[in-house]
Write an enzyme that holds these catalytic residues in place. Structure first.
Site, PDB file in Angstrom:
ATOM      1  N   SER A  33      11.084   4.082  -5.637  1.00  0.00           N
ATOM      2  CA  SER A  33       9.450   4.105  -5.870  1.00  0.00           C
ATOM      3  C   SER A  33       9.046   5.298  -6.450  1.00  0.00           C
ATOM      4  CB  SER A  33       8.936   3.683  -4.409  1.00  0.00           C
ATOM      5  OG  SER A  33       7.457   3.415  -4.877  1.00  0.00           O
ATOM      6  N   HIS A  60       9.352   0.055  -8.031  1.00  0.00           N
ATOM      7  CA  HIS A  60       7.548  -0.386  -7.990  1.00  0.00           C
ATOM      8  C   HIS A  60       7.186   0.073  -9.511  1.00  0.00           C
ATOM      9  CE1 HIS A  60       7.690  -0.184  -3.439  1.00  0.00           C
ATOM     10  NE2 HIS A  60       8.387  -1.093  -3.881  1.00  0.00           N
ATOM     11  N   ASP A 152       9.755   0.231   2.194  1.00  0.00           N
ATOM     12  CA  ASP A 152      10.318  -1.136   1.244  1.00  0.00           C
ATOM     13  C   ASP A 152      11.740  -0.775   1.422  1.00  0.00           C
ATOM     14  OD1 ASP A 152      10.593  -3.655   0.132  1.00  0.00           O
ATOM     15  OD2 ASP A 152       9.834  -2.725  -1.922  1.00  0.00           O
TER      16      ASP A 152
END
Length: 973
Positions: A33, A60, A152
């Protein structure tokens, strides 16, 4: 210059050969991310062009921007980088990058793209892909977590570990954003932690040190011995016996730990365990991997909600409780899911009838139980829990989502060894999903019998999708075979007695070597025939200890004949004349001593003659089904040779002797007959007495069974009480810590605080409150209105009642009799589940602020007096040209009152419209350069006259030395 051969291809080939799965290669799912681009470049920069593995990057990405990640990664990657298109097949030696604004999964090695349904900020694409990767690729799945914010990926790596995959995480200290790596590491499931540029090298080393002898049933003798030593070390150090776990499962976990430490020989790993006790506990944790999630296998939960739980509630009496047990609960998600489903069903069906739920959730891992007790879960659960349930049953906190009190109080969590400890009983539901698959067949059978014992009639048993009942299927009826939902049946067959080992008792070691299992044969005829064929060939009969014939083999007519009268298949009644007495004595000896007895040269009468036989009475020990029975074998002997008559002298003398012998023989026979009759009479009396004793024994057995049942129930109840006590003790300790933290926090704030209940009685106060009210410890519980204070605040009690009534806080500044000032705030006291349970009153000492305020007022008054005493026109302007001060000389010059011009735009009021822009530009220039100067301006004075005058400009500065306004003055002649 020579080139080195890269080892990754060799490593991957070894994996292929070992798995014996064609067209299979490792697929690495890489999650990143914020700050992930640099970490991805460091990782992929070390990947050679022939690694034999595929790489799928999940990052992401901004859904509104075009994806540039493939081009950026291609600059440093030696292998091809592709942006994924729907239905793209994964091939080795390629990098696949997820497109923006999509969710991706994999099925049969093919990537599939989906439009995201979650709101932006709630999406968990890394978890979604890693879970599908684990399900599709099993042990060929590898998860990598790099730099990023949030959590995540932490659920996805659990799924990978469940399928025996590998998990790597970037070292948090080297990540730009360490939240994702730290959450992954906290799960306790990570195999390798290293900087991003070293992860690939560590992975190769791990793969190359996985032992070439893979887990299989045929473990050689040396490995078997070392394996058993590891089981002993685990049992000694942790108190848990893994000998009844599936050998392949345990062996795979051992191989994984050997690979991490680069140990090729299992005997070396045994020595490593002996020298490093911490490694034993790490291996224990590896074996205790608990992969669970909320509402796992959602169709099963829908079935429970629609059919199963409603049917159970229909059978409950008003104000009764539904009892459930979730063994192997891990971190509690399944237990909480069951409680939520029950609550939803109850609210829909019968909300006001006082039903309750009591769930016992147990697990071997104490750390997992501690996590479950907290009821705090990461934000990743949004992937499994609907928004409606999140808002209804969870509270959002900074750390994630906390389960609400109404659900938490229905569950008792306890560390519990299902093999060693007594089970919970009188249950309506047992949910044991994905636990039995790790245990061997024998232990599975015992546990299913245990669940049968624990469940009430028609109780429900839930198993995992890969689990079956096996040979215990007669104990349960199928409710839904596909979803593995079963109901306790009324079985005529009683489950076997349970013989679970204690924590340090030596369990029977099941041979790992291949062997042909004993076949269970329930037919007595087959067993008897098999035994006769193996050991005996003559005619024989199988009888029980009472002589009742169970089975006849061969032709026995020469030895037995039916008794006269009512049909009687007892061996004593059917024996031919000649050896009944000797047989009875030999039979009794065989039964009493549990041994074989042989009668030699027995003469029995047959139809018109006699024969000589041997009789072998064999007491049976094995097989178990025939234990205690007797096999009677008849063996014919060849006839004795005929005697040659001898002529004897003194014939009369011989004849007399023969007569005497015959008389003695007859007399002996008569006495024997009398004794036999007396013995038969005694036997009948003894038989009658025996029947009475048997009746009494049956009554005693019935009483003993009742006492045993009561004892088991008491043991189970005692276990439940111990579990509840442990839970309460844990809560008391937690509350004590929270209370201490709260006390220190309140005292450290130096703010006087009163906590009141709904009746305005004092519940708690801080030390600072004693300086306002004359409080002592004994005042707790008394009305605070009875307390004497230094405050000049007679409305305090009325305001407190008003806040309780309206739930709107009140804040006032109140003086004290000693000159102090306090900012008093009265607020409702809200509990954790958002109930109003009193008031919180805070008293903040603002005496210094009040003193500063008075000094400021005095300064302002002197400042204004100075301005008004000046004969010069003085005007103070802000940076946006609003008038802040306007003295008397300015009022006289402009013909306007101060009250009318303050906060008005000076340029719009006093500068003619054609000159406004020019004048504003000149003033702004002076303000920008922070320059004090003179400026000529045409202004509108009293009587609307426009005059050009010269003004002196002085720039004002704020605390940061930035121009914040100016003062313009004009001398009056």
């Amino acid at each position: 210059m020579s080139t080195k051969k890269t080892k990754p291809a060799i490593s991957v080939n070894e994996i292929k050969d070992t798995a014996s799965t064609p067209n299979k290669f490792p697929i690495i799912g890489i999650g990143a991310s914020a700050g992930g681009l640099e970490a991805l470049e460091q990782f992929l920069g070390n990947v050679p062009d022939n690694s034999g593995m595929a790489y799928v990057v999940i990052q992401h990405l901004d859904p509104t921007q075009k994806g540039m990640l493939p081009e950026l990664l291609q600059r440093i990657s030696k292998i091809k980088v592709l942006q994924v298109k729907d239905h793209m097949k994964v091939k080795p030696n390629c990098v696949y990058v997820i497109p923006p604004n999509t969710t991706m999964s994999i099925f049969k090695g093919i990537l599939h793209l989906f439009d995201p349904v979650e709101a932006r900020g709630m999406r968990l694409p890394i978890d979604f892909f890693l879970r599908s990767l684990a399900d599709d690729q099993k042990e060929f799945a590898i998860g990598v977590i790099l730099s990023g914010m949030g959590s995540d990926g932490s659920i996805g790596i659990k799924a990978i570990k469940e399928h025996n995959g590998i998990v790597l995480v970037q070292e948090p200290e080297t990540a730009k954003f360490d939240s994702m790596p730290r959450n992954a590491i906290d799960s306790g499931l990570v195999d390798i932690v290293a900087p991003a540029d070293n992860l690939y090298i560590k992975l190769l080393s791990f793969l190359n040190h996985i032992p070439t002898v893979k887990s299989k049933p045929d473990i050689d003798v040396k490995d078997k011995s070392a394996f058993e030593k590891i089981i002993i070390l685990l049992r000694t150090n942790t108190g848990n016996d893994f000998s009844l776990y599936k050998k392949n499962t345990v062996y795979r976990r051992i191989e994984r730990r050997m690979g991490i430490h680069k140990i090729n020989d299992i005997y070396s790993y045994v020595h490593f365990l002996q020298e490093n006790p911490k490694e034993v506990h790490i291996l224990f944790k590896e074996l205790m991997i608990g992969v669970t999630s909320f509402f796992r296998d959602s169709p099963v939960w829908e079935k429970l909600k629609e059919k199963v739980i409603p049917s159970l509630i229909d059978k409950l009496k008003t104000s009764s409780a539904l009892r459930a047990w979730v063994p192997g609960c891990s971190t509690g998600e399944e237990a909480y899911s069951l409680a939520i489903i029950f609550k939803e069903v109850l609210e829909k069906m019968r909300p006001n009838e006082g039903f309750s739920l009591q769930i016992f959730a147990s697990d071997l891992d104490s750390d997992a139980i501690d996590t479950a007790r907290k009821g705090l879960f990461s934000s990743n659960i949004v992937a499994d829990v609907s928004p409606k349930r999140l808002s209804r049953f969870f509270t959002k906190t900074e750390e994630g989502y906390r389960i609400n009190t109404e659900i938490r109080e229905t569950i008792v969590f306890a560390q519990h060894n299902i093999i060693m400890h007594p089970p919970f009983t009188n249950l309506d539901i047992v949910s044991c999903r994905n636990l039995l698959i790790y245990l061997d067949t024998e232990l599975q059978r015992k546990l299913l019998g245990l669940f049968y014992y624990s469940l009430n009639p028609d109780g429900i048993l839930l198993l995992g999708t890969s689990e079956t009942l096996g040979i215990q299927s007669h104990l349960f009826e199928q409710v839904n075979t596909g979803m593995k939902i079963y109901k306790r049946s009324v079985s005529r067959l009683i489950p076997d007695q349970f013989d679970f080992p204690s924590s340090f008792s030596r369990a029977k070691m099941v041979s790992i070597e291949n062997r042909i299992p004993d076949k269970t044969i329930m037919n007595i005829q087959t067993l008897a025939d098999q035994l006769l064929l193996q050991q005996f060939s003559p005619a024989g009969v199988l009888v029980n200890e009472n002589g009742d014939i169970l089975y006849i083999s061969g032709r026995t007519g020469k030895y037995l004949e039916p008794a006269v009268g009512k049909a009687n298949l007892n061996i004593f009644a059917m024996l031919r004349p000649g050896f009944q007495n000797d047989f009875a004595m030999a039979f009794r000896k065989a039964v009493m001593k549990k041994e074989s007895v042989v009668l030699h040269h027995v003469k029995i009468g047959t139809n018109g003659g006699s024969i000589m036989i041997n009789v072998n009475i064999h007491w049976i020990n094995k097989p178990e089904t025939l234990y205690g029975k007797l096999m009677i074998i008849f063996t014919d002997l060849p006839p004795a040779p005929a005697e040659i008559p001898v002529k004897k002298k003194g014939k009369n003398t011989v004849s007399v002797r023969e007569l005497e012998l015959e008389e003695e023989l007859q007399h002996a026979r008569e006495e024997m007959q009398n004794v036999l009759e007396e013995m038969q009479t005694s036997q009948e009396e003894l038989k009658s007495t025996n029947e009475e004793l048997q009746s009494t024994n049956e009554e005693l057995q019935s009483t003993n069974e009742e006492l045993t049942t009561s004892k088991e129930e008491m043991q189970s109840l005692n276990e439940e009480l111990q579990t509840v006590n442990a839970e309460l003790q844990s809560k008391v300790d937690e509350f004590s810590r929270v209370s201490s933290d709260m006390k220190n926090l309140l005292n450290s704030t130096d703010i006087a605080t009163l906590f009141l209940d709904k009746e305005l009685n004092i519940r708690r106060f801080t030390n600072q409150a004693t300086k306002i009210f004359k409080l002592i410890k004994s005042d707790i519980g008394r009305p605070f209105t009875d307390q004497v204070s230094n405050l000049i605040y007679p409305e305090l009690a009325d305001d407190a009642i008003e806040v309780l009534r309206t739930l709107i806080f009140i804040e006032k500044q109140i003086p004290a009799k000693d000159g102090r000032w306090f900012n008093i705030r009265i607020m409702p006291y809200r509990t954790f589940d958002d109930r109003i349970d009193g008031l919180v009153i805070t008293f903040i000492n603002i005496s210094d602020s009040k003193l500063a305020e008075e000094e400021l007022n005095e300064t302002l008054q002197g400042y204004r007096l100075f301005l008004n005493s000046s004969t010069d026109v003085i005007v103070k302007l802000s940076a946006d040209w609003k008038i802040q001060e306007f003295n008397l000389a300015a009022e006289k010059y402009s013909g306007k009152k101060r009250e009318d011009v303050v906060n008005q735009n000076y340029i719009e009021l006093f500068i003619p419209e054609p000159l406004r822009k020019k004048t504003q530009k000149e003033l702004a220039k002076l303000l920008e350069h922070a320059k004090n100067d003179k400026i000529k301006m045409q202004v509108i004075s009293a009587g609307d006259k426009v005059t050009e005058v010269e003004w002196s400009v002085n720039v004002l500065f704020n605390n940061l030395q930035i121009p914040s306004g100016m003062i313009i003055t004009r001398k009056i002649d």
